[in-house]
Design a protein around this motif. Structure first.
Motif, PDB file in Angstrom:
ATOM      1  N   SER A   1       0.759  -1.043   0.048  1.00 47.93           N
ATOM      2  CA  SER A   1       0.003  -0.157   0.149  1.00 47.93           C
ATOM      3  C   SER A   1       0.773   1.157   0.058  1.00 47.93           C
ATOM      4  O   SER A   1       1.842   1.223   0.506  1.00 47.93           O
ATOM      5  CB  SER A   1      -0.919  -0.037   1.237  1.00 47.93           C
ATOM      6  N   THR A   2       0.461   2.208  -0.570  1.00 49.08           N
ATOM      7  CA  THR A   2       1.246   3.590  -0.724  1.00 49.08           C
ATOM      8  C   THR A   2       0.309   4.452  -0.015  1.00 49.08           C
ATOM      9  O   THR A   2       0.680   6.169   0.269  1.00 49.08           O
ATOM     10  CB  THR A   2       1.469   4.044  -2.012  1.00 49.08           C
ATOM     11  N   ILE A   3      -0.905   4.061   0.535  1.00 48.81           N
ATOM     12  CA  ILE A   3      -1.720   4.971   1.469  1.00 48.81           C
ATOM     13  C   ILE A   3      -1.671   4.851   2.887  1.00 48.81           C
ATOM     14  O   ILE A   3      -1.892   3.678   3.354  1.00 48.81           O
ATOM     15  CB  ILE A   3      -3.348   4.786   0.877  1.00 48.81           C
ATOM     16  N   SER A   4      -1.032   5.704   3.588  1.00 49.31           N
ATOM     17  CA  SER A   4      -0.877   5.453   5.179  1.00 49.31           C
ATOM     18  C   SER A   4      -1.725   5.200   5.878  1.00 49.31           C
ATOM     19  O   SER A   4      -1.680   4.541   6.982  1.00 49.31           O
ATOM     20  CB  SER A   4      -0.087   6.731   5.819  1.00 49.31           C
ATOM     21  N   ALA A   5      -3.028   5.357   5.568  1.00 46.17           N
ATOM     22  CA  ALA A   5      -4.163   4.944   6.291  1.00 46.17           C
ATOM     23  C   ALA A   5      -4.891   3.534   6.035  1.00 46.17           C
ATOM     24  O   ALA A   5      -5.337   3.017   6.934  1.00 46.17           O
ATOM     25  CB  ALA A   5      -5.536   5.819   5.772  1.00 46.17           C
ATOM     26  N   ASN A   6      -4.143   3.051   4.862  1.00 42.51           N
ATOM     27  CA  ASN A   6      -4.551   1.528   4.678  1.00 42.51           C
ATOM     28  C   ASN A   6      -3.327   0.524   4.826  1.00 42.51           C
ATOM     29  O   ASN A   6      -2.099   0.946   4.554  1.00 42.51           O
ATOM     30  CB  ASN A   6      -4.899   1.446   3.220  1.00 42.51           C
ATOM     31  N   PRO A   7      -3.456  -0.462   5.445  1.00 44.25           N
ATOM     32  CA  PRO A   7      -2.270  -1.116   5.877  1.00 44.25           C
ATOM     33  C   PRO A   7      -1.451  -1.695   4.893  1.00 44.25           C
ATOM     34  O   PRO A   7      -2.310  -2.173   3.734  1.00 44.25           O
ATOM     35  CB  PRO A   7      -2.854  -2.230   6.672  1.00 44.25           C
ATOM     36  N   LYS A   8      -0.177  -2.094   4.945  1.00 39.91           N
ATOM     37  CA  LYS A   8       0.517  -2.903   4.169  1.00 39.91           C
ATOM     38  C   LYS A   8       0.282  -4.483   4.166  1.00 39.91           C
ATOM     39  O   LYS A   8       0.342  -4.873   5.407  1.00 39.91           O
ATOM     40  CB  LYS A   8       2.217  -2.530   4.110  1.00 39.91           C
ATOM     41  N   LEU A   9      -0.227  -5.152   3.335  1.00 36.69           N
ATOM     42  CA  LEU A   9      -0.396  -6.604   3.508  1.00 36.69           C
ATOM     43  C   LEU A   9       0.658  -7.491   2.881  1.00 36.69           C
ATOM     44  O   LEU A   9       0.429  -8.665   3.374  1.00 36.69           O
ATOM     45  CB  LEU A   9      -1.966  -6.638   2.792  1.00 36.69           C
TER      46      LEU A   9
ATOM     47  N   PRO B   1       0.131 -10.760  14.180  1.00 35.94           N
ATOM     48  CA  PRO B   1       0.439 -10.330  13.146  1.00 35.94           C
ATOM     49  C   PRO B   1       1.859  -9.587  12.828  1.00 35.94           C
ATOM     50  O   PRO B   1       2.474  -9.554  13.714  1.00 35.94           O
ATOM     51  CB  PRO B   1      -0.478  -9.222  12.682  1.00 35.94           C
ATOM     52  N   GLN B   2       2.214  -9.551  11.535  1.00 34.49           N
ATOM     53  CA  GLN B   2       3.535  -9.140  11.510  1.00 34.49           C
ATOM     54  C   GLN B   2       3.424  -7.498  11.381  1.00 34.49           C
ATOM     55  O   GLN B   2       2.470  -7.021  11.006  1.00 34.49           O
ATOM     56  CB  GLN B   2       4.023  -9.297   9.893  1.00 34.49           C
ATOM     57  N   LEU B   3       4.451  -6.885  12.102  1.00 36.54           N
ATOM     58  CA  LEU B   3       4.338  -5.321  12.391  1.00 36.54           C
ATOM     59  C   LEU B   3       5.111  -4.657  11.746  1.00 36.54           C
ATOM     60  O   LEU B   3       4.882  -3.474  11.399  1.00 36.54           O
ATOM     61  CB  LEU B   3       4.267  -5.158  13.696  1.00 36.54           C
ATOM     62  N   ARG B   4       6.622  -5.212  11.247  1.00 36.81           N
ATOM     63  CA  ARG B   4       7.481  -4.262  10.989  1.00 36.81           C
ATOM     64  C   ARG B   4       7.104  -3.714   9.582  1.00 36.81           C
ATOM     65  O   ARG B   4       6.548  -4.327   8.677  1.00 36.81           O
ATOM     66  CB  ARG B   4       8.775  -5.424  10.701  1.00 36.81           C
ATOM     67  N   GLY B   5       7.693  -2.477   9.626  1.00 40.72           N
ATOM     68  CA  GLY B   5       7.451  -1.866   8.252  1.00 40.72           C
ATOM     69  C   GLY B   5       6.044  -1.041   8.027  1.00 40.72           C
ATOM     70  O   GLY B   5       5.770  -0.674   6.935  1.00 40.72           O
ATOM     71  N   GLN B   6       4.985  -1.569   8.962  1.00 42.33           N
ATOM     72  CA  GLN B   6       3.829  -1.064   8.930  1.00 42.33           C
ATOM     73  C   GLN B   6       3.730   0.663   8.934  1.00 42.33           C
ATOM     74  O   GLN B   6       4.664   1.255   9.736  1.00 42.33           O
ATOM     75  CB  GLN B   6       2.926  -1.617   9.778  1.00 42.33           C
ATOM     76  N   PHE B   7       3.012   1.273   8.391  1.00 45.86           N
ATOM     77  CA  PHE B   7       2.521   2.577   8.680  1.00 45.86           C
ATOM     78  C   PHE B   7       2.390   3.052   9.781  1.00 45.86           C
ATOM     79  O   PHE B   7       1.545   2.370  10.497  1.00 45.86           O
ATOM     80  CB  PHE B   7       1.420   3.060   7.505  1.00 45.86           C
ATOM     81  N   ALA B   8       2.851   4.072  10.350  1.00 49.12           N
ATOM     82  CA  ALA B   8       2.914   4.338  11.738  1.00 49.12           C
ATOM     83  C   ALA B   8       1.506   5.156  11.925  1.00 49.12           C
ATOM     84  O   ALA B   8       0.734   4.772  13.256  1.00 49.12           O
ATOM     85  CB  ALA B   8       4.008   5.597  12.049  1.00 49.12           C
ATOM     86  N   GLU B   9       0.944   5.704  10.889  1.00 44.35           N
ATOM     87  CA  GLU B   9      -0.544   6.143  10.980  1.00 44.35           C
ATOM     88  C   GLU B   9      -1.402   5.181  11.117  1.00 44.35           C
ATOM     89  O   GLU B   9      -2.282   5.249  12.061  1.00 44.35           O
ATOM     90  CB  GLU B   9      -0.888   6.898   9.679  1.00 44.35           C
ATOM     91  N   TYR B  10      -1.267   4.142  10.276  1.00 40.86           N
ATOM     92  CA  TYR B  10      -2.477   2.897  10.341  1.00 40.86           C
ATOM     93  C   TYR B  10      -2.226   2.319  11.811  1.00 40.86           C
ATOM     94  O   TYR B  10      -3.281   2.052  12.487  1.00 40.86           O
ATOM     95  CB  TYR B  10      -1.903   1.839   9.378  1.00 40.86           C
TER      96      TYR B  10
END
Length: 233
Positions: free
Chosen positions: A42-50, A152-161
């Motif tokens: 994801s490139t949108i910080s409100a949406n999680p990287k999956l 869940p995996q957390l690393r590299g996730q958007f701080a905003e999310y």
């Protein structure tokens, strides 16, 4: 012969669904890509990287977003995700979850607030003993890799999310994980923001940093555009 035949059919119905990655990719491109990226980056910080997220975790979240048939609210409330999750069949959920899990996190988020690093690191590694907040690493691992089917995996996730989810747990807006709600309830906004920012900067333990977006393989369409540009020059 009717008895054994019926038993065999029942066993088939109870058997775990096998993921189809090609079908999962097709569903992702049709339903999920606009918000989460075609490969889960994801490139949108409100949406999680999956990308690289545990399939079991994604599957549970999609099931929790789906409102039950008895009219009760979904375990995890979201008008947008509830609509998308409701459109998926059980096999679709298995396929999509497996597809995202098989992708590489090529564009992990990064910590951005140097002033919060020390506090975020302390909470992640040691928790907040005075408040009974356990170390995040105890469940999600020192590098934020999590554990399939549990954490869940957390690393590299958007701080905003991550911040938004911890606040939702604390405020009762997210109700599908009681332990996390209890933990978040004991945390202040600055503590939540600090640990969320620290999590964004986590990388695989003992591994090399993931490739930057520019280093990732380019889609065929981009390659063709570059070739045409060179031809014109």
């Amino acid at each position: 012969m009717a008895g054994p035949a019926l038993a065999e059919e029942a066993a088939k119905d109870d058997a775990p669904l096998k993921p189809d990655l090609a079908a999962g990719q097709e569903t992702v491109e049709d339903v999920c890509a606009a918000c989460h990226g075609a490969d889960g980056n994801s490139t949108i910080s409100a949406n999680p990287k999956l990308a690289g997220q545990h399939a079991e975790y994604i599957r549970k979240q999609l099931q929790d977003f789906t409102p039950p048939e008895d009219g009760k609210p979904a375990k995890r409330a979201s008008a947008v995700m509830g609509a998308f999750a409701s459109s998926l069949e059980p096999q679709d959920i298995v396929n999509v979850s497996a597809y995202f899990a098989a992708q590489k996190l090529t564009a992990p988020a990064a910590a951005s607030n140097a002033e919060l690093v020390e506090l975020g690191q302390s909470i992640y590694r040691a928790g907040i003993a005075a408040k009974g907040v356990p170390a995040c690493a105890a469940c999600h691992g020192p590098a934020g890799d999590g554990m399939p089917a549990q954490y869940p995996q957390l690393r590299g996730q958007f701080a905003e999310y991550t911040t938004a989810q911890l606040v939702a747990f604390r405020d009762g807006a997210r109700k599908n994980n009681h332990p996390m709600a209890e933990i978040a309830l004991r945390m202040t906004d600055p503590e939540i923001k600090a640990v969320a920012d620290y999590i964004a900067g986590l990388r695989p333990e003992g591994g090399t940093p993931e490739a930057k977006p520019a280093d990732a393989p380019k889609p065929e369409a981009d390659k063709k555009d570059e070739a045409n540009k060179e031809a014109d020059e």
